[in-house]
Write a protein that holds these residues in place. Structure first.
Motif, PDB file in Angstrom:
ATOM      1  N   VAL A   1      26.717  11.856 -40.819  1.00  0.00           N
ATOM      2  CA  VAL A   1      25.323  11.727 -41.267  1.00  0.00           C
ATOM      3  C   VAL A   1      24.376  12.574 -40.414  1.00  0.00           C
ATOM      4  N   ASP A   2      24.751  12.859 -39.177  1.00  0.00           N
ATOM      5  CA  ASP A   2      23.943  13.786 -38.374  1.00  0.00           C
ATOM      6  C   ASP A   2      23.860  15.148 -39.051  1.00  0.00           C
ATOM      7  N   VAL A   3      24.978  15.580 -39.601  1.00  0.00           N
ATOM      8  CA  VAL A   3      25.003  16.849 -40.337  1.00  0.00           C
ATOM      9  C   VAL A   3      24.198  16.725 -41.633  1.00  0.00           C
ATOM     10  N   LEU A   4      24.410  15.639 -42.358  1.00  0.00           N
ATOM     11  CA  LEU A   4      23.747  15.465 -43.650  1.00  0.00           C
ATOM     12  C   LEU A   4      22.225  15.383 -43.508  1.00  0.00           C
ATOM     13  N   GLY A   5      21.738  14.741 -42.441  1.00  0.00           N
ATOM     14  CA  GLY A   5      20.298  14.593 -42.262  1.00  0.00           C
ATOM     15  C   GLY A   5      19.587  15.933 -42.213  1.00  0.00           C
ATOM     16  N   VAL A   6      20.134  16.849 -41.438  1.00  0.00           N
ATOM     17  CA  VAL A   6      19.534  18.187 -41.319  1.00  0.00           C
ATOM     18  C   VAL A   6      19.555  18.897 -42.661  1.00  0.00           C
ATOM     19  N   ILE A   7      20.691  18.832 -43.349  1.00  0.00           N
ATOM     20  CA  ILE A   7      20.849  19.535 -44.620  1.00  0.00           C
ATOM     21  C   ILE A   7      19.969  18.930 -45.702  1.00  0.00           C
ATOM     22  N   MET A   8      19.823  17.598 -45.701  1.00  0.00           N
ATOM     23  CA  MET A   8      19.006  16.944 -46.731  1.00  0.00           C
ATOM     24  C   MET A   8      17.530  17.296 -46.590  1.00  0.00           C
ATOM     25  N   MET A   9      17.082  17.509 -45.356  1.00  0.00           N
ATOM     26  CA  MET A   9      15.692  17.915 -45.176  1.00  0.00           C
ATOM     27  C   MET A   9      15.451  19.279 -45.812  1.00  0.00           C
ATOM     28  N   LEU A  10      16.403  20.195 -45.655  1.00  0.00           N
ATOM     29  CA  LEU A  10      16.300  21.512 -46.288  1.00  0.00           C
ATOM     30  C   LEU A  10      16.396  21.387 -47.806  1.00  0.00           C
ATOM     31  N   ALA A  11      17.341  20.565 -48.277  1.00  0.00           N
ATOM     32  CA  ALA A  11      17.529  20.397 -49.723  1.00  0.00           C
ATOM     33  C   ALA A  11      16.285  19.819 -50.381  1.00  0.00           C
ATOM     34  N   TYR A  12      15.634  18.893 -49.696  1.00  0.00           N
ATOM     35  CA  TYR A  12      14.418  18.278 -50.239  1.00  0.00           C
ATOM     36  C   TYR A  12      13.310  19.316 -50.371  1.00  0.00           C
ATOM     37  N   ALA A  13      13.160  20.153 -49.340  1.00  0.00           N
ATOM     38  CA  ALA A  13      12.132  21.202 -49.384  1.00  0.00           C
ATOM     39  C   ALA A  13      12.394  22.174 -50.529  1.00  0.00           C
ATOM     40  N   LEU A  14      13.634  22.578 -50.697  1.00  0.00           N
ATOM     41  CA  LEU A  14      13.971  23.527 -51.767  1.00  0.00           C
ATOM     42  C   LEU A  14      13.824  22.879 -53.137  1.00  0.00           C
ATOM     43  N   GLY A  15      14.145  21.586 -53.221  1.00  0.00           N
ATOM     44  CA  GLY A  15      13.992  20.885 -54.491  1.00  0.00           C
ATOM     45  C   GLY A  15      12.539  20.819 -54.938  1.00  0.00           C
TER      46      GLY A  15
ATOM     47  N   PRO B   1      26.133  10.562 -31.173  1.00  0.00           N
ATOM     48  CA  PRO B   1      26.327  10.481 -32.631  1.00  0.00           C
ATOM     49  C   PRO B   1      25.389   9.464 -33.271  1.00  0.00           C
ATOM     50  N   GLY B   2      24.782   9.869 -34.396  1.00  0.00           N
ATOM     51  CA  GLY B   2      23.870   9.011 -35.124  1.00  0.00           C
ATOM     52  C   GLY B   2      22.415   9.175 -34.729  1.00  0.00           C
ATOM     53  N   LEU B   3      22.155   9.734 -33.554  1.00  0.00           N
ATOM     54  CA  LEU B   3      20.779   9.876 -33.072  1.00  0.00           C
ATOM     55  C   LEU B   3      19.994  10.865 -33.919  1.00  0.00           C
ATOM     56  N   LEU B   4      20.600  11.991 -34.267  1.00  0.00           N
ATOM     57  CA  LEU B   4      19.909  13.008 -35.061  1.00  0.00           C
ATOM     58  C   LEU B   4      19.562  12.464 -36.443  1.00  0.00           C
ATOM     59  N   PHE B   5      20.448  11.673 -37.016  1.00  0.00           N
ATOM     60  CA  PHE B   5      20.164  11.093 -38.336  1.00  0.00           C
ATOM     61  C   PHE B   5      19.022  10.088 -38.245  1.00  0.00           C
ATOM     62  N   GLY B   6      18.957   9.341 -37.160  1.00  0.00           N
ATOM     63  CA  GLY B   6      17.845   8.425 -36.965  1.00  0.00           C
ATOM     64  C   GLY B   6      16.521   9.167 -36.890  1.00  0.00           C
ATOM     65  N   ILE B   7      16.518  10.298 -36.200  1.00  0.00           N
ATOM     66  CA  ILE B   7      15.308  11.130 -36.119  1.00  0.00           C
ATOM     67  C   ILE B   7      14.934  11.646 -37.497  1.00  0.00           C
TER      68      ILE B   7
END
Length: 389
Positions: A179-193, A322-328
């Motif tokens: 989820v740390d990986v997914l959090g970063v990618i989802m922020m980009l995906a949301y902006a592009l969406g 692990p998990g800290l970046l997703f929390g942010i």
């Protein structure tokens, strides 16, 4: 981006591969042939069928895709073609005696599966949450649940998140690192969406900005309160069917270099066909624009989420817990959405005596979940296995 980050984590030893047993050299099975035929049939029936339709240029693509319209001949022909391709592919690999082999599959090899799961459960969740958010409209027209319009991001986030948790557990992928990986990618995906929301004019816009006015041919210019009242009076029929939430926010002097449409936009030719007809448009569809411009909230979210993505991208390698970046990510996402909802057009609801939108209510939950995730990650990271072994 997802594959890149998963691969980087694998090189760092965070992720480990899993072994899978496959059989090679077998001819195409009946199930594979049927699956490929169905895929080809759907593409032929709907996509090729569109080109064989009379007056295809005037067809609404969204309504067509979700309708029963199509071309049976094109579907059957393309279905047989797809099935034949699969048979030929398997025939080339056929061995006299099929062999059983064990292969190692890394998380970055599963990006296709991850994307499809996120897509399917994300769309289902987004539609379900949108239905609850607009319950009165759904009761008036239950068939709207099959419409391509109306999707709530948080519904997609929650349902896709549950599905991906199950996927990670099944394939022994450490969920906290995942989820740390997914959090970063989802922020980009949301902006592009949100780019799609802005250029299509799908209704994801803000309240009216009374400090600007539109012309009959489209375009935005500064206005006074009197101009706003005149526009409301002149378009009384439109405003009798739409709520008149508005604010008076002129362009600040220190932002004089920005165009007027950054502060107010009339969304000409919007796909919702909301508003009044443009004077210079003779097309059969998409000839409307808003009689009073609104805050282009989708544009603001593109900018804000790209900035937040940049921040997450810069700190991702520095954070080892692990998990800290997703929390942010959750905290930043919740704050961003709560703020933008203050000037967005959305259905209000009452919760504990407070008027807010469903998205704002969920934003609170997302922020608190992010804070809880950060606290949990910091206090329990020694108990979280660094790899998927």
């Amino acid at each position: 981006m997802l594959a890149k980050e998963l691969r980087r984590k694998s090189k760092e030893g965070v992720f480990q591969p899993t072994d899978e047993t496959i059989t090679v050299g077998k001819p195409a099975s009946i199930g594979e042939l049927i699956t490929n035929f169905i895929l080809g049939f759907v593409l032929g029936y709907k996509i090729l069928g569109l080109f064989f339709m009379k007056n295809s240029l005037s067809v609404n693509p969204q309504e067509y895709i979700f309708s029963s319209q199509g071309n049976w001949v094109a579907g059957i022909v393309l279905g047989i073609f797809f099935a034949a391709l699969k048979w030929k592919e398997k025939d080339k690999q056929k061995l006299a005696k099929p062999e059983t082999r064990v292969i190692r599959v890394w998380p970055h090899d599963r990006v296709g599966e991850i994307t499809m799961i996120a897509l399917i459960f994300g769309l289902v969740g987004a539609k379900i949450f949108d239905t609850f958010e607009n319950w009165d409209s759904f009761l008036k027209d239950p068939s709207s649940i099959f419409s391509a319009s109306g999707l709530t991001f948080y519904g997609g986030l929650i349902c896709a998140g549950i599905a991906l948790w199950w996927f990670a557990r099944k394939h022994k992928i450490n969920f906290f690192h995942f989820v740390d990986v997914l959090g970063v990618i989802m922020m980009l995906a949301y902006a592009l969406g949100r780019i799609g929301c802005q250029v299509s004019g799908d209704g994801d816009w803000g309240i009216y900005n009374a400090a600007f006015k539109t012309t009959s041919n489209g375009g935005v210019f500064p206005a006074t309160q009197a101009d706003f009242q005149a526009a409301v009076t002149a378009n009384a029929d439109f405003f009798s069917r739409h709520e008149l939430h508005h604010a008076f926010v002129p362009k600040p002097g220190f932002l004089s270099f920005l165009p007027y449409w950054f502060f107010a936009y009339d969304f000409p030719h919007n796909v919702n066909e909301t508003g009044v007809k443009l004077a210079n448009c003779s097309d059969l569809q998409y000839c409307n624009h808003l009689p009073v411009p609104v805050f282009p909230t989708s544009l603001y979210e593109i900018i804000m989420c790209l900035i937040l993505f940049g921040i997450l991208w810069m700190i991702r390698k520095r954070i080892k817990i692990p998990g800290l970046l997703f929390g942010i990510y959750l905290v930043l996402n919740g704050i961003e959405r709560f703020m933008i909802e203050r000037i967005r057009v959305n259905v209000k609801m009452h919760f504990l005596g407070i008027e807010m939108t469903q998205a704002q209510l969920i934003s609170f939950g997302i922020i608190f979940a992010g804070i809880a995730m950060i606290i949990f990650a910091k206090t329990n990271h020694k108990n979280i296995q660094p790899t998927s072994r």
